[in-house]
Write an enzyme that holds these catalytic residues in place. Structure first.
Site, PDB file in Angstrom:
ATOM      1  N   GLU A   1      -8.350   5.664  -2.803  1.00  0.00           N
ATOM      2  CA  GLU A   1      -7.396   6.646  -2.287  1.00  0.00           C
ATOM      3  C   GLU A   1      -8.003   7.499  -1.180  1.00  0.00           C
ATOM      4  OE1 GLU A   1      -6.077   9.660  -5.064  1.00  0.00           O
ATOM      5  OE2 GLU A   1      -4.470  10.317  -3.739  1.00  0.00           O
TER       6      GLU A   1
ATOM      7  N   LYS B   1      -4.360   3.286  -2.620  1.00  0.00           N
ATOM      8  CA  LYS B   1      -3.453   4.425  -2.788  1.00  0.00           C
ATOM      9  C   LYS B   1      -3.461   5.169  -1.465  1.00  0.00           C
ATOM     10  CE  LYS B   1      -2.369   8.453  -5.624  1.00  0.00           C
ATOM     11  NZ  LYS B   1      -2.205   8.899  -7.009  1.00  0.00           N
TER      12      LYS B   1
END
Ligand code: 13P
Length: 338
Positions: free
Chosen positions: A177, A219
């Site tokens: 992420e 992500k």
């Protein structure tokens, strides 16, 4: 590396109509969110809150996995069942946040680096034993005057890639992420350029560190105007530019991409995801991995009171259903008010 297990987990995480619930807020973040809703903060309140979310019936049909915090993966339901076991029993995969938060990147004013690589191999073994089958590491990229620097992007991409390699060795699917923050008055063009640079560097670092793209979930943050920008891009433009940026930078071999909500409103987060999935033939499933856009409204309804428990579950279930529709390109504003 157990490729069969990793592939099975990754595919289940992005199964059609499902997404991830991010419930991995640290005690500090929970304290802030609880304070905003006038809820007294304690370990037991955090446990009760998570139990309220996890036992919402709509979880089964809309949520593929839950990102837990270290504290939560060690907690139990009020019937004494460890949360990870309970989630498995309803067909939801337990995941774990493993970065240790951010600190200032030395000699880089305004820029952050995420900690947590020390002892990560040993921690991964323990998390696997506790039931985690995927993990999350969040890196933070800030847009501002003369930032992000390429050094900050490189340092964060390198840490993400090293974390991902450690996860895969342990049989845990890494969620990588790199969050480009929404804060600021930058244009959507700037958001595009920064996101592109970040994703290019991340993919290159993953290749250098022998991370298998086929067993990794990205992500991503959306390509979007800064929160304080004067002329904010439309929902359709956010959807189109986000997909265009991802197509340039992310190999089609990746099993799926999930998004953070980053402080967008409930409606915007659903509408933007829906735009990306409107009858388009994307190379990867695109779905949600929201925290605030899935359960901040529920928290405000709950207020820490038993009498609001069912109403809070209903509010959470509504967001789960709306985002499930958005992941299929079937969300509408009418469905929001139905
Ligand atoms: P938000 O959806 O609130 O941005 O949180 C998602 C997340 O997990 C950030 O790491």
């Amino acid at each position: 590396m157990d490729k069969a297990l990793l592939a099975q987990t990754a595919a289940a995480m992005v199964a059609p109509g499902k997404g991830l619930l991010a419930a991995d807020e640290s005690a500090g973040t929970c304290a802030k969110r609880f304070a905003a809703a006038n809820i007294p903060d304690s370990e037991e309140m955090r446990r009760t809150y998570r139990e309220m979310l996890f036992t919402t019936p709509a979880m089964k049909s809309t949520i593929s996995g839950v990102i837990l915090h270290d504290e939560t993966i060690r907690q139990k339901t009020s019937n004494g069942v460890p949360f990870a076991d309970y989630l498995n029993s309803i067909g939801v995969i337990p995941g774990i946040k493993v970065d240790a938060g951010t600190r200032n990147l030395p000699a880089a004013p305004g820029e952050l680096i995420s900690d947590g690589l020390d002892n990560l191999q040993a921690r991964m073994k323990e998390y696997f034993a506790l039931g985690a089958r995927f993990a999350k590491w969040r890196a933070v990229i800030t847009i501002g005057e003369n930032i992000p620097t390429s050094r900050c992007i490189w340092a964060n991409a390198h840490a993400l890639a090293r974390y991902a390699a450690i996860c895969q060795e342990a049989g845990i699917v890494p969620v990588v992420e790199p969050e480009v923050l929404l804060d600021g008055d930058h244009s959507i063009d700037t958001s595009f350029d920064v996101t592109e640079a970040v994703l290019r560097t991340l993919m290159s670092q993953m290749a250098d560190n022998k991370v298998s793209i086929e067993h990794t979930i990205l992500k991503a943050s959306m390509v979007i105007s800064g929160k304080d920008a004067k002329n904010r891009a439309s929902q359709a433009e956010v959807g189109a530019r986000t997909v265009a940026c991802l197509k340039r930078t992310v190999p089609g071999a990746m099993p799926g991409i999930v998004f953070l909500s980053g402080g967008q409103s409930d409606i915007d987060s659903a509408a933007h995801l829906n735009e990306m999935n409107l009858g388009k033939n994307n190379p990867w499933p695109l779905t949600f991995s929201y925290s605030r856009a899935l359960h901040f409204t529920a928290l405000k309804v709950w207020k820490g009171k038993q009498e609001n428990y069912k109403a809070a579950q209903a509010a959470f279930a509504h967001r789960c259903k709306m985002n499930s529709l958005a992941s299929k390109g079937k969300w509408t504003l009418a469905a929001e008010s139905a």
